[in-house]
Design a protein around this motif. Structure first.
Motif, PDB file in Angstrom:
ATOM      1  N   ASN A  14       0.839  -1.195   0.000  1.00 15.46           N
ATOM      2  CA  ASN A  14       0.000   0.000   0.000  1.00 15.46           C
ATOM      3  C   ASN A  14       0.878   1.251   0.000  1.00 15.46           C
ATOM      4  O   ASN A  14       2.111   1.160   0.104  1.00 15.46           O
ATOM      5  CB  ASN A  14      -0.965   0.015   1.197  1.00 15.46           C
ATOM      6  CG  ASN A  14      -0.233  -0.064   2.533  1.00 15.46           C
ATOM      7  OD1 ASN A  14       0.887   0.401   2.685  1.00 15.46           O
ATOM      8  ND2 ASN A  14      -0.879  -0.668   3.520  1.00 15.46           N
ATOM      9  N   ARG A  15       0.210   2.379  -0.111  1.00 13.25           N
ATOM     10  CA  ARG A  15       0.896   3.668  -0.129  1.00 13.25           C
ATOM     11  C   ARG A  15       0.189   4.586   0.872  1.00 13.25           C
ATOM     12  O   ARG A  15      -0.794   5.244   0.533  1.00 13.25           O
ATOM     13  CB  ARG A  15       0.862   4.254  -1.548  1.00 13.25           C
ATOM     14  CG  ARG A  15       1.673   5.527  -1.715  1.00 13.25           C
ATOM     15  CD  ARG A  15       1.578   6.026  -3.144  1.00 13.25           C
ATOM     16  NE  ARG A  15       2.401   7.204  -3.369  1.00 13.25           N
ATOM     17  CZ  ARG A  15       2.456   7.875  -4.519  1.00 13.25           C
ATOM     18  NH1 ARG A  15       1.734   7.472  -5.559  1.00 13.25           N
ATOM     19  NH2 ARG A  15       3.225   8.936  -4.644  1.00 13.25           N
ATOM     20  N   PRO A  16       0.678   4.638   2.099  1.00 13.25           N
ATOM     21  CA  PRO A  16      -0.008   5.408   3.137  1.00 13.25           C
ATOM     22  C   PRO A  16       0.002   6.912   2.918  1.00 13.25           C
ATOM     23  O   PRO A  16      -0.846   7.622   3.453  1.00 13.25           O
ATOM     24  CB  PRO A  16       0.741   5.030   4.415  1.00 13.25           C
ATOM     25  CG  PRO A  16       2.077   4.567   3.950  1.00 13.25           C
ATOM     26  CD  PRO A  16       1.844   3.922   2.622  1.00 13.25           C
ATOM     27  N   HIS A  20       5.710   7.650   0.634  1.00 14.98           N
ATOM     28  CA  HIS A  20       6.151   6.336   1.071  1.00 14.98           C
ATOM     29  C   HIS A  20       5.197   5.233   0.616  1.00 14.98           C
ATOM     30  O   HIS A  20       4.016   5.471   0.388  1.00 14.98           O
ATOM     31  CB  HIS A  20       6.273   6.286   2.599  1.00 14.98           C
ATOM     32  CG  HIS A  20       7.283   7.234   3.144  1.00 14.98           C
ATOM     33  ND1 HIS A  20       6.955   8.365   3.842  1.00 14.98           N
ATOM     34  CD2 HIS A  20       8.645   7.220   3.064  1.00 14.98           C
ATOM     35  CE1 HIS A  20       8.051   9.017   4.186  1.00 14.98           C
ATOM     36  NE2 HIS A  20       9.091   8.348   3.726  1.00 14.98           N
ATOM     37  N   ALA A  21       5.770   4.044   0.502  1.00  9.94           N
ATOM     38  CA  ALA A  21       4.986   2.844   0.220  1.00  9.94           C
ATOM     39  C   ALA A  21       5.501   1.721   1.109  1.00  9.94           C
ATOM     40  O   ALA A  21       6.671   1.714   1.521  1.00  9.94           O
ATOM     41  CB  ALA A  21       5.104   2.448  -1.246  1.00  9.94           C
ATOM     42  N   ASN A  22       4.634   0.770   1.380  1.00 12.68           N
ATOM     43  CA  ASN A  22       5.024  -0.446   2.089  1.00 12.68           C
ATOM     44  C   ASN A  22       5.086  -1.587   1.081  1.00 12.68           C
ATOM     45  O   ASN A  22       4.161  -1.761   0.270  1.00 12.68           O
ATOM     46  CB  ASN A  22       4.022  -0.761   3.198  1.00 12.68           C
ATOM     47  CG  ASN A  22       4.000   0.312   4.266  1.00 12.68           C
ATOM     48  OD1 ASN A  22       5.046   0.741   4.748  1.00 12.68           O
ATOM     49  ND2 ASN A  22       2.808   0.760   4.645  1.00 12.68           N
ATOM     50  N   GLU A  29       8.387  -7.085   5.326  1.00 12.84           N
ATOM     51  CA  GLU A  29       7.728  -5.827   4.985  1.00 12.84           C
ATOM     52  C   GLU A  29       8.633  -4.658   5.349  1.00 12.84           C
ATOM     53  O   GLU A  29       9.132  -4.563   6.471  1.00 12.84           O
ATOM     54  CB  GLU A  29       6.401  -5.700   5.730  1.00 12.84           C
ATOM     55  CG  GLU A  29       5.650  -4.410   5.385  1.00 12.84           C
ATOM     56  CD  GLU A  29       4.289  -4.321   6.052  1.00 12.84           C
ATOM     57  OE1 GLU A  29       3.842  -3.183   6.310  1.00 12.84           O
ATOM     58  OE2 GLU A  29       3.681  -5.382   6.304  1.00 12.84           O
ATOM     59  N   ILE A  30       8.860  -3.753   4.385  1.00 14.29           N
ATOM     60  CA  ILE A  30       9.684  -2.572   4.635  1.00 14.29           C
ATOM     61  C   ILE A  30       9.003  -1.337   4.035  1.00 14.29           C
ATOM     62  O   ILE A  30       8.123  -1.453   3.175  1.00 14.29           O
ATOM     63  CB  ILE A  30      11.107  -2.706   4.040  1.00 14.29           C
ATOM     64  CG1 ILE A  30      11.044  -2.821   2.501  1.00 14.29           C
ATOM     65  CG2 ILE A  30      11.852  -3.879   4.650  1.00 14.29           C
ATOM     66  CD1 ILE A  30      12.415  -2.737   1.828  1.00 14.29           C
ATOM     67  N   LYS A  31       9.429  -0.183   4.486  1.00 12.57           N
ATOM     68  CA  LYS A  31       8.939   1.081   3.954  1.00 12.57           C
ATOM     69  C   LYS A  31       9.959   1.628   2.966  1.00 12.57           C
ATOM     70  O   LYS A  31      11.159   1.625   3.234  1.00 12.57           O
ATOM     71  CB  LYS A  31       8.697   2.086   5.082  1.00 12.57           C
ATOM     72  CG  LYS A  31       8.158   3.430   4.594  1.00 12.57           C
ATOM     73  CD  LYS A  31       7.677   4.302   5.755  1.00 12.57           C
ATOM     74  CE  LYS A  31       8.814   4.828   6.589  1.00 12.57           C
ATOM     75  NZ  LYS A  31       8.354   5.799   7.614  1.00 12.57           N
ATOM     76  N   HIS A  33      10.762   4.802  -0.248  1.00 10.46           N
ATOM     77  CA  HIS A  33      10.407   6.124  -0.759  1.00 10.46           C
ATOM     78  C   HIS A  33       9.799   6.002  -2.150  1.00 10.46           C
ATOM     79  O   HIS A  33      10.255   5.204  -2.974  1.00 10.46           O
ATOM     80  CB  HIS A  33      11.652   7.009  -0.825  1.00 10.46           C
ATOM     81  CG  HIS A  33      11.422   8.347  -1.450  1.00 10.46           C
ATOM     82  ND1 HIS A  33      10.549   9.275  -0.926  1.00 10.46           N
ATOM     83  CD2 HIS A  33      11.937   8.910  -2.580  1.00 10.46           C
ATOM     84  CE1 HIS A  33      10.552  10.360  -1.682  1.00 10.46           C
ATOM     85  NE2 HIS A  33      11.375  10.161  -2.686  1.00 10.46           N
ATOM     86  N   THR A  62      14.772   5.878   4.448  1.00 14.50           N
ATOM     87  CA  THR A  62      14.410   4.667   3.702  1.00 14.50           C
ATOM     88  C   THR A  62      15.570   4.283   2.782  1.00 14.50           C
ATOM     89  O   THR A  62      16.161   5.144   2.126  1.00 14.50           O
ATOM     90  CB  THR A  62      13.144   4.892   2.856  1.00 14.50           C
ATOM     91  OG1 THR A  62      13.337   6.034   2.013  1.00 14.50           O
ATOM     92  CG2 THR A  62      11.932   5.141   3.748  1.00 14.50           C
TER      93      THR A  62
END
Length: 230
Positions: A14-16, A20-22, A29-31, A33, A62
């Motif tokens: 997803n893209r909160p 940023h995106a996960n 799972e990482i975050k 840019h 990131t």
């Protein structure tokens, strides 16, 4: 141009927010840019395959940039910082036919109240302002810009008209960050004022270019002109 950096394949979650995106890399799972503040909703969908460019900068929060994504079998570059670099490489290599005699290439030059991406000139001193717009919105080979309203984009077009009136060369390059595309139009449904400004610019002598790109996991380069429908 090649990134000359490590590239990793990942799964988009997803893209909160805009920046940023996960993602999932090797089960973790990482975050990361996202170097594109546009919506990219048609591209970044949960479960899609994305490509990450490693950025070895100790000051960053990131470690990776999300630079490309698969939409079906189509690889799309979404890095909004890359189009100017691709166009600069193309200009230096004479790959834009109408501009190949402009051999002096300068970046980020001001005209009026706008700063254009390029000011290029011939040996005889003839000067030309060129603005670059990266395009990622595509539907069955038909590309459009913008994917969200851009007052600044319309302003640039009107400034290009003014440059043309003052006897400079002037053009806008829509660099489509996808390979297998056929045609390009302004996205009137998303931003009618931009479409009006683009047609006004074309009617007043501003050159309109639309080029596709060859996009790979580790690089991107200009490919060929495509049909423009205004």
């Amino acid at each position: 141009m090649k990134y000359n950096k490590n590239i990793l394949k990942a799964e988009f979650i997803n893209r909160p927010n805009r920046f940023h995106a996960n993602v999932i890399v090797n089960g973790e799972e990482i975050k990361v840019h996202v170097p594109n503040t546009g919506r990219c909703r048609e591209i970044l969908v949960p479960g899609c395959t994305v490509y990450l460019r490693e950025e070895n900068n100790p000051t960053r929060k990131t470690p990776y940039d999300l630079v490309a994504a698969l939409k079906g079998d189509m690889l799309i570059s979404i890095d909004s910082h890359i189009p100017n670099k691709v166009v600069e490489e193309a200009l230096n290599n004479g790959k834009v036919e109408k501009l190949k005699d402009y051999t002096n290439i300068l970046r980020e030059k001001t005209f009026g109240k706008s700063r254009f991406d390029f000011k290029i000139s011939k040996e005889n001193g003839e000067e030309y302002f060129l603005e670059v717009k990266g395009v990622t919105l595509e539907d069955e080979g038909y590309c459009r810009f913008p994917d969200a309203p851009t007052e600044r984009g319309a302003k640039h077009l009107l400034e290009l008209v003014e440059a043309k009136k003052q006897r400079y060369g002037a053009g806008v390059m829509f660099l489509i960050q996808i390979e297998d595309v056929e045609k390009f139009s302004p996205h009137d449904e998303r931003d009618p004022k931009f479409g009006e400004a683009l047609r006004f610019a074309a009617n007043n002598g501003v050159d309109i270019f639309a080029y596709s790109c060859i996009v790979t996991e580790d690089g991107i380069e200009i490919n060929k002109p495509i049909e423009i429908i205004l």
